[in-house]
Scaffold this motif. Structure first.
Motif, PDB file in Angstrom:
ATOM      1  N   ILE A   1      45.142  35.460-155.460  1.00  0.00           N
ATOM      2  CA  ILE A   1      45.458  34.744-156.423  1.00  0.00           C
ATOM      3  C   ILE A   1      46.050  35.572-157.318  1.00  0.00           C
ATOM      4  O   ILE A   1      45.537  36.842-157.771  1.00  0.00           O
ATOM      5  CB  ILE A   1      44.128  34.074-157.211  1.00  0.00           C
ATOM      6  CG1 ILE A   1      43.808  33.126-156.060  1.00  0.00           C
ATOM      7  CG2 ILE A   1      44.288  33.336-158.300  1.00  0.00           C
ATOM      8  CD1 ILE A   1      42.357  32.229-156.349  1.00  0.00           C
ATOM      9  N   SER A   2      47.209  35.211-158.164  1.00  0.00           N
ATOM     10  CA  SER A   2      47.745  35.735-159.245  1.00  0.00           C
ATOM     11  C   SER A   2      47.339  35.093-160.464  1.00  0.00           C
ATOM     12  O   SER A   2      47.827  33.768-160.661  1.00  0.00           O
ATOM     13  CB  SER A   2      49.367  35.794-158.790  1.00  0.00           C
ATOM     14  OG  SER A   2      50.202  36.548-159.959  1.00  0.00           O
ATOM     15  N   HIS A   3      46.927  35.638-161.182  1.00  0.00           N
ATOM     16  CA  HIS A   3      46.564  35.143-162.683  1.00  0.00           C
ATOM     17  C   HIS A   3      47.515  34.890-163.282  1.00  0.00           C
ATOM     18  O   HIS A   3      48.627  35.501-163.237  1.00  0.00           O
ATOM     19  CB  HIS A   3      45.416  35.818-163.339  1.00  0.00           C
ATOM     20  CG  HIS A   3      45.725  37.328-163.753  1.00  0.00           C
ATOM     21  ND1 HIS A   3      46.467  37.584-164.645  1.00  0.00           N
ATOM     22  CD2 HIS A   3      45.220  38.432-163.192  1.00  0.00           C
ATOM     23  CE1 HIS A   3      46.601  38.922-165.078  1.00  0.00           C
ATOM     24  NE2 HIS A   3      45.964  39.488-164.076  1.00  0.00           N
ATOM     25  N   GLY A   4      47.552  33.951-164.631  1.00  0.00           N
ATOM     26  CA  GLY A   4      48.442  33.781-165.768  1.00  0.00           C
ATOM     27  C   GLY A   4      48.357  34.879-166.629  1.00  0.00           C
ATOM     28  O   GLY A   4      47.807  35.721-166.443  1.00  0.00           O
ATOM     29  N   SER A   5      49.382  34.767-167.640  1.00  0.00           N
ATOM     30  CA  SER A   5      49.659  35.805-168.556  1.00  0.00           C
ATOM     31  C   SER A   5      48.527  36.025-169.395  1.00  0.00           C
ATOM     32  O   SER A   5      47.654  35.311-169.857  1.00  0.00           O
ATOM     33  CB  SER A   5      50.954  35.501-169.584  1.00  0.00           C
ATOM     34  OG  SER A   5      51.106  36.640-170.406  1.00  0.00           O
ATOM     35  N   GLY A   6      47.972  37.308-169.308  1.00  0.00           N
ATOM     36  CA  GLY A   6      46.444  37.850-170.155  1.00  0.00           C
ATOM     37  C   GLY A   6      45.429  37.010-169.724  1.00  0.00           C
ATOM     38  O   GLY A   6      44.281  37.102-170.057  1.00  0.00           O
ATOM     39  N   GLY A   7      45.661  36.615-168.157  1.00  0.00           N
ATOM     40  CA  GLY A   7      44.654  35.980-167.621  1.00  0.00           C
ATOM     41  C   GLY A   7      43.296  36.936-166.876  1.00  0.00           C
ATOM     42  O   GLY A   7      43.511  38.083-167.102  1.00  0.00           O
ATOM     43  N   SER A   8      42.514  36.437-166.508  1.00  0.00           N
ATOM     44  CA  SER A   8      41.180  36.938-165.857  1.00  0.00           C
ATOM     45  C   SER A   8      40.810  36.204-164.518  1.00  0.00           C
ATOM     46  O   SER A   8      41.120  35.418-164.252  1.00  0.00           O
ATOM     47  CB  SER A   8      40.040  36.923-166.655  1.00  0.00           C
ATOM     48  OG  SER A   8      39.338  35.635-166.739  1.00  0.00           O
ATOM     49  N   PRO A   9      39.922  36.937-163.840  1.00  0.00           N
ATOM     50  CA  PRO A   9      39.367  36.308-162.616  1.00  0.00           C
ATOM     51  C   PRO A   9      38.617  35.133-162.833  1.00  0.00           C
ATOM     52  O   PRO A   9      38.546  34.101-161.889  1.00  0.00           O
ATOM     53  CB  PRO A   9      38.656  37.213-161.604  1.00  0.00           C
ATOM     54  CG  PRO A   9      38.898  38.668-162.397  1.00  0.00           C
ATOM     55  CD  PRO A   9      39.455  38.014-163.919  1.00  0.00           C
TER      56      PRO A   9
ATOM     57  N   VAL B   1      48.592  35.763-144.671  1.00  0.00           N
ATOM     58  CA  VAL B   1      48.144  35.611-145.882  1.00  0.00           C
ATOM     59  C   VAL B   1      48.494  34.380-146.732  1.00  0.00           C
ATOM     60  O   VAL B   1      49.764  34.354-146.755  1.00  0.00           O
ATOM     61  CB  VAL B   1      48.185  37.062-146.655  1.00  0.00           C
ATOM     62  CG1 VAL B   1      47.571  36.920-147.956  1.00  0.00           C
ATOM     63  CG2 VAL B   1      47.667  38.214-145.859  1.00  0.00           C
ATOM     64  N   GLY B   2      47.539  33.830-147.645  1.00  0.00           N
ATOM     65  CA  GLY B   2      48.005  32.822-148.298  1.00  0.00           C
ATOM     66  C   GLY B   2      47.989  33.436-149.893  1.00  0.00           C
ATOM     67  O   GLY B   2      47.348  34.302-150.194  1.00  0.00           O
ATOM     68  N   MET B   3      48.812  32.573-150.610  1.00  0.00           N
ATOM     69  CA  MET B   3      48.906  33.477-152.000  1.00  0.00           C
ATOM     70  C   MET B   3      49.116  31.911-152.956  1.00  0.00           C
ATOM     71  O   MET B   3      49.909  31.118-152.833  1.00  0.00           O
ATOM     72  CB  MET B   3      50.307  34.183-152.166  1.00  0.00           C
ATOM     73  CG  MET B   3      50.393  34.875-153.238  1.00  0.00           C
ATOM     74  SD  MET B   3      51.628  34.129-154.644  1.00  0.00           S
ATOM     75  CE  MET B   3      51.000  35.011-156.104  1.00  0.00           C
ATOM     76  N   TYR B   4      47.984  32.132-153.974  1.00  0.00           N
ATOM     77  CA  TYR B   4      48.258  31.102-155.024  1.00  0.00           C
ATOM     78  C   TYR B   4      48.579  31.850-156.317  1.00  0.00           C
ATOM     79  O   TYR B   4      48.099  32.741-156.969  1.00  0.00           O
ATOM     80  CB  TYR B   4      46.961  30.259-155.057  1.00  0.00           C
ATOM     81  CG  TYR B   4      46.777  29.392-156.383  1.00  0.00           C
ATOM     82  CD1 TYR B   4      47.351  28.316-156.327  1.00  0.00           C
ATOM     83  CD2 TYR B   4      46.187  29.919-157.270  1.00  0.00           C
ATOM     84  CE1 TYR B   4      46.985  27.452-157.494  1.00  0.00           C
ATOM     85  CE2 TYR B   4      46.008  29.206-158.671  1.00  0.00           C
ATOM     86  CZ  TYR B   4      46.348  28.021-158.567  1.00  0.00           C
ATOM     87  OH  TYR B   4      46.351  27.106-159.822  1.00  0.00           O
ATOM     88  N   GLY B   5      49.362  31.254-157.417  1.00  0.00           N
ATOM     89  CA  GLY B   5      49.533  31.739-158.337  1.00  0.00           C
ATOM     90  C   GLY B   5      49.573  30.538-159.433  1.00  0.00           C
ATOM     91  O   GLY B   5      50.346  29.546-159.260  1.00  0.00           O
ATOM     92  N   MET B   6      49.268  30.791-160.530  1.00  0.00           N
ATOM     93  CA  MET B   6      49.373  29.796-161.714  1.00  0.00           C
ATOM     94  C   MET B   6      50.180  30.425-163.140  1.00  0.00           C
ATOM     95  O   MET B   6      49.757  31.419-163.451  1.00  0.00           O
ATOM     96  CB  MET B   6      47.851  29.465-162.197  1.00  0.00           C
ATOM     97  CG  MET B   6      47.863  28.437-163.283  1.00  0.00           C
ATOM     98  SD  MET B   6      47.552  29.238-164.867  1.00  0.00           S
ATOM     99  CE  MET B   6      47.625  27.814-166.207  1.00  0.00           C
ATOM    100  N   SER B   7      51.190  29.771-163.584  1.00  0.00           N
ATOM    101  CA  SER B   7      51.704  30.168-164.963  1.00  0.00           C
ATOM    102  C   SER B   7      52.772  31.305-164.526  1.00  0.00           C
ATOM    103  O   SER B   7      53.697  31.211-163.703  1.00  0.00           O
ATOM    104  CB  SER B   7      50.837  30.115-166.224  1.00  0.00           C
ATOM    105  OG  SER B   7      51.362  30.403-167.158  1.00  0.00           O
ATOM    106  N   ALA B   8      52.389  32.216-165.064  1.00  0.00           N
ATOM    107  CA  ALA B   8      53.103  33.556-164.897  1.00  0.00           C
ATOM    108  C   ALA B   8      52.621  34.274-163.312  1.00  0.00           C
ATOM    109  O   ALA B   8      53.560  34.548-162.594  1.00  0.00           O
ATOM    110  CB  ALA B   8      52.841  34.799-165.648  1.00  0.00           C
TER     111      ALA B   8
END
Length: 337
Positions: A71-79, A146-153
């Motif tokens: 999982i790739s977090h958004g800008s300034g994000g956290s887990p 491998v799967g990949m999810y990302g939100m926003s950035a």
């Protein structure tokens, strides 16, 4: 809420006993990697900042379905703002890894935007490498798919991992053409337009900085053959060469929010959906804002951050477990035998 893929209701999978939590330390190629995974250790309350979660901290890993989702977090994000999705994935047997993107996470936000977007895809690959080298998880996983999810950035990162190409110069061109209409995606949290007498100065200064910093027209691309399925949630997408997203190299699904005022859909997700010949529009949330996919949503957001991320009036968060299950189903269908 419009759903794509009614077969979701008929999918079943076993549920593992507990969700484990641990980390892999940062180094000069990637930030701290947070892992959620199937565990037989009982869960206990765990506090991280304002979040209290039920997790088996340092719990003993147990084999799930043998697959990893990054999982790739958004800008300034956290887990923590993706921990509900992580739980849904772990309960379906996946191990979930979330790298902290350098210069663009909740502890270090020095380099958001195109500077971070350039680094993020390689950080996803490095996170997969690190999980594969970890003696606790290597025996439990096959990393060929491998799967990949990302939100926003993180959605920008997701599009890159699916084969999309972009450049800082394309970001500049977008902002030159549509600065006022898509102001926040061009300037981030630096300022906002109020309709007042200073708006002209803000736009002039924003373009001056953007033209100075983002004139590199070299297309960025990153290929990792281990990535086999991608979900992009409310992605930043205005700076992509759309030809590169006509036929993504792996199955690509999008989640969209009709009331997103941070990444205006017509400049971002709608452009991808209009050109992509194989993409799946997995979920559309017509009444959702940009922060809808943050689950849990950080409490007490105010100011410009709150304006961008808090839910619009009328949005029902009880839908989000169904969204999470749609993501789980997408990865299960494409990564499992």
């Amino acid at each position: 809420m419009r759903w794509f893929g009614l077969w979701l209701a008929f999918l079943t999978w076993p549920t593992w006993a507990a969700v484990g939590y641990t980390t892999i330390p940062a180094h000069d190629q990637v930030g701290t990697i947070t892992l959620f995974y199937p565990s037989v250790t009982p869960e206990q309350p765990m506090r991280r900042g304002e979040f209290i979660m039920q997790l088996a901290e340092q719990g003993g890993p147990v084999r799930g379905n043998g697959r990893l989702v990054v999982i790739s977090h958004g800008s300034g994000g956290s887990p923590w703002v993706h921990s509900d999705l992580a739980r849904a994935l772990v309960e379906a047997g996946f191990v979930v890894a979330m790298p902290a993107h350098r210069g663009d996470n909740y502890r270090d936000d020095a380099h958001p935007g195109p500077e971070s977007w350039t680094l993020r895809p390689a950080e996803i690959s490095t996170a997969i490498d690190e999980v594969g080298r970890d003696a606790r998880f290597a025996p439990l996983l096959k990393l060929d798919q491998v799967g990949m999810y990302g939100m926003s950035a993180g959605g920008h990162t997701a599009l890159s991992m699916a084969g999309g190409r972009w450049s800082p110069a394309l970001f500049k061109q977008h902002c030159e053409a549509d600065l006022e209409a898509d102001f926040q995606s061009c300037v981030g949290l630096a300022t906002h337009l109020t309709g007042g007498m200073l708006d002209g100065l803000k736009k002039w200064l924003a373009l001056l900085i953007i033209r100075h910093r983002f004139d590199d027209d070299k297309l960025r691309e990153h290929h990792d053959p281990r990535i086999a399925a991608v979900v992009a949630g409310v992605p930043a997408a205005a700076d992509f060469d759309l030809d590169s997203l006509r036929a993504p190299r792996v199955p690509l699904a999008l989640i969209t929010a009709g009331q997103d005022r941070w990444l205006i859909p017509r400049f971002h997700s709608d452009r991808v959906l209009a050109v992509c010949q194989t993409c799946i529009h997995l979920v559309h949330l017509p009444n959702a804002g940009h922060g809808a996919l943050l689950s849990p949503l950080p409490p007490g957001l105010s100011g410009l951050v709150g304006d961008m991320l808090n839910d619009p009036t009328g949005f029902d968060r009880s839908q989000l477990p169904q969204v999470d299950q749609a993501i789980v189903a997408f990865f299960s269908q494409r990564l499992l035998p």
